[in-house]
Design a protein around this motif. Structure first.
Motif, PDB file in Angstrom:
ATOM      1  N   PHE B  37     -64.364  -8.340 -83.136  1.00 56.07           N
ATOM      2  CA  PHE B  37     -63.427  -8.706 -82.073  1.00 56.07           C
ATOM      3  C   PHE B  37     -61.978  -8.506 -82.504  1.00 56.07           C
ATOM      4  CE2 PHE B  37     -64.138 -10.434 -77.952  1.00 56.07           C
ATOM      5  CZ  PHE B  37     -65.514 -10.500 -77.861  1.00 56.07           C
ATOM      6  N   LEU B  94     -69.225 -12.854 -85.209  1.00 57.82           N
ATOM      7  CA  LEU B  94     -68.408 -12.559 -84.031  1.00 57.82           C
ATOM      8  C   LEU B  94     -67.315 -13.615 -83.861  1.00 57.82           C
ATOM      9  CD1 LEU B  94     -69.844 -10.975 -80.984  1.00 57.82           C
ATOM     10  CD2 LEU B  94     -68.397 -12.924 -80.552  1.00 57.82           C
ATOM     11  N   THR B  97     -64.490 -13.142 -86.395  1.00 56.55           N
ATOM     12  CA  THR B  97     -63.515 -12.096 -86.067  1.00 56.55           C
ATOM     13  C   THR B  97     -62.677 -12.502 -84.854  1.00 56.55           C
ATOM     14  OG1 THR B  97     -65.132 -10.919 -84.719  1.00 56.55           O
ATOM     15  CG2 THR B  97     -64.920 -10.225 -87.004  1.00 56.55           C
ATOM     16  N   PHE B  98     -63.288 -13.275 -83.968  1.00 57.69           N
ATOM     17  CA  PHE B  98     -62.565 -13.749 -82.794  1.00 57.69           C
ATOM     18  C   PHE B  98     -61.399 -14.643 -83.218  1.00 57.69           C
ATOM     19  CE2 PHE B  98     -62.209 -16.370 -78.872  1.00 57.69           C
ATOM     20  CZ  PHE B  98     -61.966 -15.331 -78.004  1.00 57.69           C
ATOM     21  N   SER B 101     -58.547 -12.745 -84.795  1.00 55.89           N
ATOM     22  CA  SER B 101     -57.608 -12.047 -83.913  1.00 55.89           C
ATOM     23  C   SER B 101     -56.430 -12.960 -83.553  1.00 55.89           C
ATOM     24  CB  SER B 101     -58.320 -11.544 -82.654  1.00 55.89           C
ATOM     25  OG  SER B 101     -58.765 -12.626 -81.878  1.00 55.89           O
ATOM     26  N   GLY B 222     -57.692  -4.374 -76.468  1.00 51.60           N
ATOM     27  CA  GLY B 222     -58.993  -4.961 -76.796  1.00 51.60           C
ATOM     28  C   GLY B 222     -60.072  -4.635 -75.780  1.00 51.60           C
ATOM     29  N   SER B 223     -59.721  -4.756 -74.491  1.00 53.33           N
ATOM     30  CA  SER B 223     -60.762  -4.600 -73.483  1.00 53.33           C
ATOM     31  C   SER B 223     -61.258  -3.166 -73.380  1.00 53.33           C
ATOM     32  CB  SER B 223     -60.247  -5.090 -72.142  1.00 53.33           C
ATOM     33  OG  SER B 223     -59.020  -4.468 -71.844  1.00 53.33           O
ATOM     34  N   PHE B 226     -63.749  -1.833 -76.065  1.00 55.22           N
ATOM     35  CA  PHE B 226     -65.116  -2.325 -75.924  1.00 55.22           C
ATOM     36  C   PHE B 226     -65.860  -1.537 -74.862  1.00 55.22           C
ATOM     37  CE2 PHE B 226     -63.648  -5.999 -78.304  1.00 55.22           C
ATOM     38  CZ  PHE B 226     -64.701  -6.095 -79.193  1.00 55.22           C
TER      39      PHE B 226
END
Lengths: 412, 295
Positions: B37, B94, B97-98, B101, B222-223, B226
């Motif tokens: 992320f 996950l 990493t979230f 960020s 980011g979006s 993905f």
């Protein structure tokens, strides 16, 4: 007899003077409900510093009431819901003046909440000073007696911009590119409406909308604009949608002048400067970057103190208007001050400005300025980029003025 | 014709930009199964390090040093953080990493402030490379395309044509066997994560001055990356490449179409099309265009 008249007059004068000074030295707290963290934090921080700087630096002519303004920053994180909670917190603390500006999405519910609060809490009324939210609805369909707008709204800015463009015969085809939400749509709507009135020969050759902050690459739009044969671009974009758009124009070597709304917002000039001289950019705003005299001095002092550029001039008008209204009302009570603000004339940063009684929109002139290299006439170095917004044309208040359909509900 | 050609060029270059952004993410996911992320945050770090180093040592050395620093940072994070939480499964990785960020964002804002930094192009990359039908094609964009192609080539060569690549692949599919043959599997994983982060960092150094360097870039990129990875097939480098090009061309050409569907024009929907594509892919082909496993 003569003596009694004289001493009577003297007594009256003394009484007048005494009552004039009633508000003197009082502290007036102004809550500033704004996004001080989150995506627009840099703008919020400049705003807070500007307001605090002005509160500390107003001179006697600007602050005839002699009150001490204290700015109380409250972080709404740019969220309408959070802003309403903060309004509650401000009123709980006994703060009678609130201010907000960045985002009409916050301003509209906030103005409604202030009206409702005042209706339900007589004796605790609050005045809402809006220094930047430009949705015309705030002084039209949803106008409120307690809301005072210090910025010029979108309809006024588009009125001014089209007045300027009317005198540019080379403009014949306009391309509109805006962000797809109320502000962007209003820029397009009011521009088209005013332009068709003033220059019916000008064609709108394109009208595009981009979702807020989603477009990474504006090159396809540039290709489309070029294909349309437009010789002017009008955009209300701000932030990343503005900087990336301008960068794409410069990169593609598109030689079409851009008429923009928000080129001065913190960070945007730095990004614009990267494109050097390749942009022909005009801005419509209540200010430019090269004031002289009192405003120039204030701006220079602000830069020396904070290292930032001073651009929230509307707060200057707001504090000056408040102080004059307080002097006129001889009180800091918002009920009396609101009444005194109606129709008030002040000497603002652009000369005389009036708080219009019918909708509480400050009637003021609007500047068209040009983004260019600093020169001997226009010395102010915006964000230390070597560029500046040079004043080009001042559109007088009466020319920028637009009608209102506000049906104001006055208390009592 | 003129418009089609320019749009084609724009679409290809946008596609390559997307690939440059997402290749590191794909690499890490395909090799380690970690959905990073913080990938866009490493991109942002690359941009800011690139900016800072180019002030000190110039752009070209920064182009080399900044990705290395970001890569080392990534490797360190893998060694200290990810390796510890790995036994709790992918969700823990996950989440780590979230959280990372957010840390990176705060670090960037504290160090460089919240405004745009003046990260300029070096003189070699300024100006147009060529002019086609009066529209200039900037050198900076061409450089982005070049870097993306080099990334694709070198990662592919590394994984399929070198001994290191062999060991990496073995460590992923048969970790016990690779370990009993004397290979240090945890070290390989650290290297892969660091490598993926370095790719993000490189993308940041190159993208930072071609576009804009500010704290908001991580969130805004980011979006879309993905979407690229999901459409391409989680963990497929070739798939990510294909998806990038597809999205780049789709979005670019959609902008040109003014036909109205349900009262909004296609051009208005263009920036949303990648997300629509992602939803369709997830419904009809959940493993993505070239993915090998179900997501």
């Amino acid at each position: 007899m003569n003596l009694t008249i004289r001493s009577g007059a003297a007594l009256t004068l003394c009484a007048l003077a005494a009552s004039t000074w009633a508000q003197q030295g009082q502290t007036v707290k102004i809550a500033m409900i704004e996004g001080f963290s989150g995506p627009f934090a840099n703008v919020g921080q400049n705003l807070q510093k500007s307001a605090q700087f002005l509160a500390a630096n107003l001179n006697a002519a600007e602050n005839p009431a002699g009150v001490k303004f204290v700015i109380v920053p409250m972080d709404s994180k740019s969220s309408p819901q959070e802003a309403l909670n903060l309004l509650k917190s401000a009123t709980d603390q006994g703060i009678r003046y609130v201010s907000q500006g960045n985002g009409s999405n916050v301003a509209v519910p906030l103005s409604g909440a202030v009206s409702k609060f005042n209706e339900r809490n007589p004796g605790k009324e609050v005045i809402y000073l809006n220094y930047a939210a430009v949705d015309p609805v705030l002084t039209n369909e949803k106008c409120s007696y307690w809301h005072f707008r210090l910025d010029a709204d979108t309809s006024m800015k588009m009125e001014a911009l089209t007045t300027f463009m009317k005198g540019q015969p080379q403009i014949s085809k306009v391309y509109l590119l805006n962000q797809n939400y109320s502000h962007g749509q209003q820029v397009a709507r009011y521009f088209k409406e005013a332009m068709s009135r003033k220059r019916p020969d000008v064609k709108m050759v394109g009208e595009d909308y981009v979702p807020l902050g989603q477009v990474k690459d504006f090159a396809p739009y540039i290709a489309k604009i070029k294909d349309s044969g437009a010789n002017a671009i009008v955009t209300g974009n701000w932030g990343q949608d503005m900087t990336l758009f301008m960068k794409a124009i410069a990169d593609a070597g598109l030689k079409v002048p851009v008429y923009a709304y928000y080129a001065w917002v913190s960070g945007t000039p730095t990004a614009l400067a990267a494109s050097g001289d390749k942009l022909e950019l005009y801005q419509v705003a209540y200010n430019h970057a090269n004031y002289t005299g009192r405003m120039g001095d204030l701006g220079a002092k602000y830069k020396a103190q904070t290292g930032d550029d001073f651009y929230f001039y509307s707060i200057y008008n707001g504090l000056v208007a408040l102080s004059h209204a307080m002097a006129k009302a001889r009180s800091t009570d918002p009920v009396k001050v609101a009444a005194a603000l109606e129709g008030l004339r002040i000497e603002g940063f652009n000369g005389e400005s009036t708080v219009r009684k019918s909708d509480h929109q400050l009637q003021q002139g609007v500047w068209i300025s040009k983004w260019q290299k600093v020169d001997t006439k226009n010395k102010y170095n915006v964000e230390n980029t070597g560029y500046t917004f040079a004043p080009l044309e001042f559109v007088d208040a009466y020319k920028a003025s637009t009608l209102t359909n506000c049906q104001m509900k006055r208390p009592g | 014709m003129e418009f089609v050609l320019i749009s084609l060029l724009n679409g290809l270059s946008y596609g390559l930009l997307l690939f440059m952004l997402s290749s590191g993410l794909t690499l890490i996911f395909s090799m380690m199964g970690v959905l990073n992320f913080a990938h866009a945050s490493f991109y942002m770090l690359g941009a800011y390090f690139g900016y800072q180093l180019s002030l000190w040592v110039g752009y070209w050395p920064a182009l080399l040093i900044a990705p290395l620093i970001v890569g080392l940072l990534g490797a360190g994070i893998e060694r200290i953080g990810l390796r510890r939480v790995r036994r709790f499964g992918h969700v823990a990785e996950l989440l780590l990493t979230f959280g990372l960020s957010y840390l990176v964002l705060e670090f960037v804002q504290l160090s460089w402030g919240r405004a745009v930094v003046p990260y300029g192009l070096p003189s070699e990359l300024q100006g147009p490379l060529f002019t086609i039908f009066g529209t200039q094609f900037p050198r900076s964009r061409s450089f982005v395309m070049l870097v993306a192609l080099l990334m694709l080539g070198s990662v592919w060569l590394l994984l399929t044509r070198t001994r290191i690549g062999l060991v990496i692949q073995a460590a992923l599919t048969h970790p016990e066997m690779a370990e009993s043959l004397g290979h240090n599997v945890p070290l390989v994983l650290t290297g892969v994560f660091g490598g993926g982060c370095a790719l993000a960092g490189l993308a940041g150094v190159v993208g930072g001055n071609t576009y804009v360097t500010e704290p908001a870039i991580a969130a805004s990129l980011g979006s879309i990356i993905f979407v690229v990875v999901v459409v391409g097939g989680l963990g497929s480098l070739a798939g990510a490449f294909l998806a990038s090009m597809l999205i780049g061309l789709l979005q670019t050409f959609a902008v040109a179409i003014d036909t109205r569907l349900f009262d909004i024009s296609v051009s208005q929907m263009a920036p949303m099309l990648p997300y629509l594509l992602m939803v369709l892919i997830l419904i009809f082909r959940p493993r993505g265009l070239m993915g090998t496993r179900e997501t």
